[in-house]
Write an enzyme that holds these catalytic residues in place. Structure first.
Site, short mmCIF file in Angstrom:
data_model
loop_
_atom_site.label_atom_id
_atom_site.label_comp_id
_atom_site.label_asym_id
_atom_site.label_seq_id
_atom_site.Cartn_x
_atom_site.Cartn_y
_atom_site.Cartn_z
N GLY A 116 -1.90 32.89 -34.46
CA GLY A 116 -2.30 32.37 -33.17
C GLY A 116 -1.25 31.43 -32.61
O GLY A 116 -0.36 30.96 -33.32
N CYS A 117 -1.37 31.15 -31.31
CA CYS A 117 -0.38 30.31 -30.64
C CYS A 117 -0.48 28.87 -31.13
O CYS A 117 0.51 28.26 -31.55
CB CYS A 117 -0.55 30.39 -29.13
SG CYS A 117 -2.22 30.07 -28.53
N TYR A 118 -1.68 28.31 -31.08
CA TYR A 118 -1.85 26.94 -31.57
C TYR A 118 -1.46 26.83 -33.04
O TYR A 118 -0.86 25.86 -33.47
CB TYR A 118 -3.31 26.51 -31.43
CG TYR A 118 -3.74 26.07 -30.05
CD1 TYR A 118 -3.11 25.00 -29.41
CD2 TYR A 118 -4.80 26.69 -29.41
CE1 TYR A 118 -3.54 24.58 -28.16
CE2 TYR A 118 -5.24 26.27 -28.16
CZ TYR A 118 -4.60 25.21 -27.53
OH TYR A 118 -5.03 24.78 -26.30
N THR A 119 -1.86 27.86 -33.82
CA THR A 119 -1.63 27.77 -35.26
C THR A 119 -0.15 27.83 -35.60
O THR A 119 0.31 27.07 -36.45
CB THR A 119 -2.38 28.91 -35.97
OG1 THR A 119 -2.07 30.13 -35.34
CG2 THR A 119 -3.87 28.69 -35.87
N CYS B 246 2.32 26.76 -33.96
CA CYS B 246 2.91 25.46 -33.66
C CYS B 246 2.40 24.40 -34.64
O CYS B 246 3.17 23.61 -35.18
CB CYS B 246 2.57 25.09 -32.22
SG CYS B 246 3.47 23.66 -31.61
#
Lengths: 346, 346, 346, 346
Positions: free
Chosen positions: B149-152, B154
């Protein structure tokens, strides 16, 4: 490998030149000129280049740079290039000037609109106006190219075929243009602070903006008659993009198809001009980060006018991208080398 | 030439895949899957691709696509990939799933946080978590990659070295993340209208966001102990970018230099991770349009904590760019092929 | 009619004071102080006031102003108020200082964090910290009020009841705050240009921001023990608004209802604090242009933490609105006089 | 106390009506009509009204509402008001219709541009076009007021005095308008998502926008001759504000002073029209949240044209504010009652 020097590398247009040239396989940047940031790392000023560009900024020594570079880009305020250019320099290197210094053939008009004395009028005649789609052949031979302004690139290309073909009454032409804020440069001014630009739209330079005579001159050549027009720029709360909405009366009724054919004839083979489907309006987001000009139009039978619309990224086709396109022509490279940039959305 | 198919090509992540693959010299896109826009031209949906992509959107036939494509990217909502995957398909093609379906090893946790039944738990074990900087070798061998995922992406990369080296107390870890609005997708929802997002910041999914268990699982592997943490996402009025600000107590006092050395050891050789100069804070603008992760940190001797910060472009390193990085690994290509994208600024 | 003078009327906070006082039926502004714009019409600097305010800006003569005004607002950089205040002035007029000069009781801490010598430490003891909801009675009696900072107002009010009631472990408190760009002031700096702020989010002043000791001091009073915490401000591409997301471990398990009751007890009667429905997250857009503080929270049983969230308009409750609220208290007016501003959305 | 009912209270214009009427000392809102949100709390839909408005949304029963209310505001899509209005209703209450249903006197033109059949043509004659500065006396007597469109309010008022005085050649009039996105309404459409509007500017409805005939009709009355013009709206990435840039040829040369005198004559006594200093361009930020129209102009002697510019807040003077101004007139209240709103900046 073409050795390129940039004077004014830390303005927005200069930094965009760095971005584009960094991806150009035949170019090496040998000089990041920036009087404001001498000896500082370029990537400290534009941290997007961290780990990509290692060089430090240098002062603006044209003489020295002329020895090193095959081409010099001057992304500097008006007056700079005219004040430093010389036959000695031009005999050693090519110059692509992103300022207005050599765009206007009539030095009086230049001096009147810009309010400064031209320091090197002797090179005005030689300079080629670097609108690639119109002056391609002259650009190939040029030592000195005057890279067009951002508003002007968009405004001229949008109207050019219809001006040239005599479809529109040039006395009625009005250009209402809207620009993102990067066009205002990176200078620290209250008027360009986030809170002053955000949530706002305004016109500025109404009847007095300096791109006016540049548009008029080029469209005069196209129309074969003197052109005076109203050009009104507006500041839009976005980073990049120019949209020109242009109005003119049709000399006689024409159809959408006829006008479409004229545009096709002029631009059908152009890599960087995209003629939109009939009735489609260009939007700046679809060209962001790319060298494209998107053009659309609509005929209004009720009023006998045509509304022409063009969109560009002001930093690419309106500045750095067009400069590289000019460079490609001047060095005999494919015109799109390093410029096949896909627009970034969203 | 690798033949690539995209299911979900007209979401923001799917369209970003198209952008990146269009510039990838070893890939040809053979399938623009989009159930919502079947038979429409892809470039009518994303007009930045006008004159660049001519293809029309196709329905989502995985079986047929598996015959044609060497790799399938599923840029689809959770549940889709799990519902269509099969041994027959995986025996013919590789799959890079951009959804959450195969990211979490514990199917109960997946089902609890996502509120749906997993349709293909038999492939969870085989799936490799596609965080290239951590699982590079396994990815090279994988048939099925679960793109993080995107948040993950980062959040994990920012804390990983200090979790792995036992520098921080994992019980104290807090991740406060901020995302641009493209992360919310292209669905027509009132909450994502311009006027609702503009001039606003809000937290959402507080204590319940689905990226939480994914971050926890990966950092548990790193720390060698179970990790529970608070993850709070925020919606920021910008198109792209994620910034993660992470807080943790230091197990014992360390210096900036020591922490810098640890990051250097883990990421010094990584093409897409840029360790910023000490004291420098990452900003999303410096990575926009690129596959970079920018990481910085600051130690607070007063509180005994470290503040770690990471920035990515959610659509690139947080989705499409990382998917292509995974593809490069899976096909034995240079990891950066097609991914040397210079961040676009401004 | 209360005669009010403003020193620093042309900063964003000063101009917001003018907006609010213009609508306050018991106040007349007698002095628009602005050293940068002496003799210029205030409405030429802030054209929203065209035809509303006719006055011209004056220099900053505190002595003269003290003769004329019943209250002086100093919306000036730190150090100014301390350098001009005197017993003579305070004997004639009240002062509401919007700077940090009299917010911190320990002069050493002030001097260390602000890096300047305090010019009038003799008034620190007398000054009342102007957080109306907490120090209401002292404010009524005050001659000199230290108007709280924007971040601090939001950060303190959000955590105050739980700190006071001993619900949270103060050693674990982390404040992650996000602010609109008007908080950065109207100074002409490259970092605050539209193109630099737009499409970006960044942390700044990590571990070193000057609002940290102010938050710590007030929460120490509440908790009855010294508090050290991490405060991290972020810059958000919007004009107005602060959101504080605060994390702390619960000393013992509590329910949403119990915490809700505590907030209710402290703030249930407060005009300007809106306790949101359980599970609702505050958003800055819902308080824009108003003096409200919106507060919400979420308990995470998994981690034993509570996430507290507060939202304000940084220029109103975070500056000018709170200053007027203080003024109302000091002059015995209804606390909400002139402050019943409905938030502007969208 | 005037009892007011709102049909369509949960659109942006409806909610702005609530904001303004909430601060109007002579009005009480008795009906928050919203078919989409029946029985939900209004403040759950627009959380800025939390703790300010307690009422729940009701269905749209005009009959019932006519019994209760002294005035009904219909902030609804075109066609609604015409389909529910009746003599029975008008005999009991006044109606201010914010839609286009009764703005255009020629029902054929209405039906052609709007593409729907008019359900109540019998009231078109009675309806008064609610542009207060022009039709003030008729409005005072009206039972049914057609509140002008947002673009039209701005476009008409900007050109009106010069049209009326015969200064400009009406055949040459071009209106290039730019609007914030709240003008597009709160409907969930992909085209209005944050990521689609942000970082973009586009024209839309070129030659076909429905506000065209409304502008033409009113300016025809002013000029005493039929007027056809080009009106081009543009969508700007901001919440509020309309800027109209209007071009026309001067019938004969005039000076800035002469034109200034004409504007002064018409608008010098108007509370809500601010004639800017000569040479000053209006900007939407200076009118945000207020009922002002800011007007400026520039003469171009080179082209013989005048550029007229007007700025309004589309939700206030362009919708809800003007509706309240009309209500004030209809009920014999001071025209500015509840409308002395200071523009919010930044």
């Amino acid at each position: 490998m073409i050795k390129a020097g940039i004077i004014g590398a830390t303005g927005y247009a200069g930094a965009e030149l760095v971005r584009i040239l960094t991806g150009h396989k035949d170019v090496q940047i040998v000089w990041y000129g920036s009087r404001s940031y001498i000896d500082q790392k370029f990537a400290d000023i534009y941290r997007n280049f961290f780990r990509i560009v290692d060089a430090r900024c240098l002062d603006d020594h044209m003489e020295e740079l002329a020895e090193e570079a095959d081409v010099i880009f001057t992304a500097t305020p008006q007056g700079y290039c005219a004040s430093v250019i010389s036959e000695a320099i031009l005999s050693k290197t090519k110059i692509i000037d992103l300022s207005a210094d050599f765009r206007i053939k009539d030095v009086d008009i230049y001096e009147k609109w810009y309010g400064i004395k031209h320091q090197s009028p002797q090179f005005i005649g030689e300079a080629v106006y670097g609108l690639c789609e119109i002056n391609r052949e002259e650009i190939r031979q040029a030592r000195l190219v005057a890279n067009p302004g951002c508003y002007t690139t968009c405004s001229i290309l949008t109207a050019y075929p219809l001006a040239k073909e005599g479809v529109i009454d040039m006395n009625t032409l009005i250009v209402d243009a809207k620009s993102g804020t990067s066009g205002a440069g990176r200078g620290a001014k209250v008027a360009n602070l986030f809170c002053e630009v955000n949530e706002n739209i305004k016109a500025y330079g109404v009847t007095t903006h300096r791109h006016t005579p540049e548009i008029e001159e080029q469209l005069s050549y196209a129309a074969g008659e003197p052109v005076l027009l109203n050009f009104t720029p507006h500041l839009v709360p976005m980073n990049r993009g120019i949209l020109a909405t242009e109005y003119a009366s049709l000399k006689k009724p024409v159809t959408m198809e006829e006008v479409g054919r004229i545009y096709q004839e002029y631009y059908g083979g152009e890599r960087f001009i995209r003629l939109l489907e009939p009735g489609t309006c260009p939007e700046t987001r679809w060209v962001e980060g790319s060298n494209y000009v998107d053009i659309g139009f609509q005929i209004d039978a009720r009023t006998g006018r045509i509304v022409m619309m063009g969109a560009i990224d002001n930093l690419v086709k309106g500045a750095a991208g067009q400069a590289v396109q000019n460079m490609n022509l001047m060095f005999g490279l494919p015109e799109n080398e390093g410029l096949d940039l896909v627009p970034l959305f969203p």
